[in-house]
Design a protein around this motif. Structure first.
Motif: not given
Length: 434
Positions: A136-141, A198-205, A172-174
């Motif tokens: 996440t830190d790298c994505a934000e930068l 959905a394919r990866h079962g990521l409810g929060a996403h 994803a949020r960023l």
């Protein structure tokens, strides 16, 4: 036939490719440059960029030697071949390497010295690498330095499509905060971010994407929705069920069909996800829907028994029959025995759904000898009914089930009878048939 071998230890070779107007940098500093990027050695990196003037937009060609199975011929009983050492190469950049390994300080140093945040010499750019690894830190930068949140990789994937683990939720949020298109489809398959979640079962996403306006019934190139993707790939568990509830609560069509005319119920049954199948049925899914090949959810459940034995596939078969699924033709029962004999609970549940069904010699021949020996008490009780009439208790069960029809699942549990009798009426397997 050659013997299987493990992966060969990677022998890394590095060559640098600069603009045609620039001379190649000396090999030793380039190798140290690569090592500093991979290990996150900021001090060495500062020396290389400031003293040796290594280009922060350098393109590395990375070569690895890997063992690969090469097929020699198609034999009658399988493939013959051998393991051969193959040279593979790919391109990368300093930013991609730093983002891939999560070295935020190294990334910041490169960006301050003019590294291009969208330079993608290989299959993916730096932002793709950061999101895929969940850094996440790298994505934000990278986003703060102008990286394009919708940049496509060579495979036509945006960074949001690579948020495939729980650790990537921050990325994803960023991405959405910086303008990523939540419904952008991948170029090859047309998957949206919601399909990926959905394919990866990521409810929060999925919850995040829906809050940002994701279309719950967006279809990919095969006509599949996120609900269909979930039911066809998710592992059994509470997380999958919660995600299914979330999608339906946001308006997902439980009977949406893909290009093969298969519904989410088809897919849940084809992968023995009894909890998902139960939820869909209670939300009105068509228990007898047919795909283009005329196969119903029960048909798919029976076809997939052998590949999902650990998921107790008889639960799915039992569930469908209690919701009014049309049974297979009695003449085709021997085919079920051929494919499902190793899971006798499935045979018992299906057999008991008929009031009377003739047992032929073909049935006994369909059960492999080793399977018969492993489950001898059950199969002796089954084949012992050849030419006989079922017991009065079973005939009463059949009469009651016929009267209740597709309401069995709802009405039987409310009957004022002992629990054991309710289980019997709902086809709970007992290990033998009478």
């Amino acid at each position: 036939m050659g013997e299987a071998a493990g992966p060969a230890p990677a022998k890394l070779q590095i060559s640098s490719q600069l603009d045609s107007e620039q001379p190649l940098t000396a090999r030793a500093p380039v190798t140290r440059y690569y090592t500093a990027l991979v290990t996150g050695d900021l001090r060495s990196l500062e020396v290389l960029t400031d003293q040796y003037h290594q280009d922060v937009n350098l393109v590395f060609e990375i070569t690895e030697n890997e063992l690969e199975w090469q097929v020699k011929s198609q034999a009658l009983y399988g493939l013959s071949g051998l393991w051969a050492l193959e040279r593979r190469w790919h391109r990368s950049s300093p930013l991609c390497l730093a983002a891939q390994h999560g070295h935020t300080a190294v990334l910041r140093h490169l960006l301050r010295r003019g590294a291009h945040p969208d330079l993608a010499p290989g299959a993916q750019g730096p932002l793709h690498e950061a999101c895929r690894a969940g850094h996440t830190d790298c994505a934000e930068l990278l986003l703060e330095h102008g990286a394009d949140p919708n940049l496509r990789s060579e495979q036509g994937l945006a960074p949001l499509h690579l948020c495939t683990t729980r650790h990537s939720l921050g990325c994803a949020r960023l991405l959405l905060r910086h303008g990523a298109a939540v419904d952008a489809p991948s170029e090859a398959c047309g998957h949206t971010a919601l399909h990926v979640a959905a394919r990866h079962g990521l409810g929060a996403h999925a919850r995040l994407y829906l809050r940002h306006g994701a279309r719950v019934d967006a279809r990919d190139t095969r006509g599949e929705t996120a609900l269909g993707a979930l039911c066809g790939t998710a592992a059994p568990g509470e997380d999958s069920l919660e995600l299914c509830r979330l999608l339906v609560a946001h308006g997902a069509d439980v009977d949406a069909r893909d290009e093969a005319r298969r519904s989410a119920l088809h897919k849940a049954c084809g992968t023995a996800h009894a909890s998902l199948a139960r939820f869909l049925l209670l939300r009105g899914a068509d228990v007898n829907a047919m795909d283009y090949d005329g196969v119903t959810p029960l048909g798919l459940a029976l076809q997939s028994v052998a590949s999902h034995r650990e998921r107790r596939p008889h639960l799915t078969v039992q569930l469908l029959l209690n919701h009014g699924a049309q049974r297979i033709r009695p003449r085709a029962f021997h085919k079920v025995l051929k494919s499902c004999a190793a899971v006798p609970e499935v045979i018992e549940v299906l057999f008991n759904s008929y009031s009377q069904i003739p047992i032929s010699q073909e049935w006994a021949e369909a059960v492999p000898e080793e399977v018969f020996q492993q489950h001898q008490p059950f199969y002796e009780s089954l084949f012992g009914l050849a030419g006989a009439v079922r017991c009065l208790q079973h005939l009463c069960r059949s009469s009651i089930r016929h009267r209740l029809g597709s309401r069995c699942h709802r009405l039987v549990p409310s009957l004022p009878v002992p629990r054991a009798l309710r289980d019997y009426l709902l086809l709970e397997p007992q290990g033998e048939v009478l």
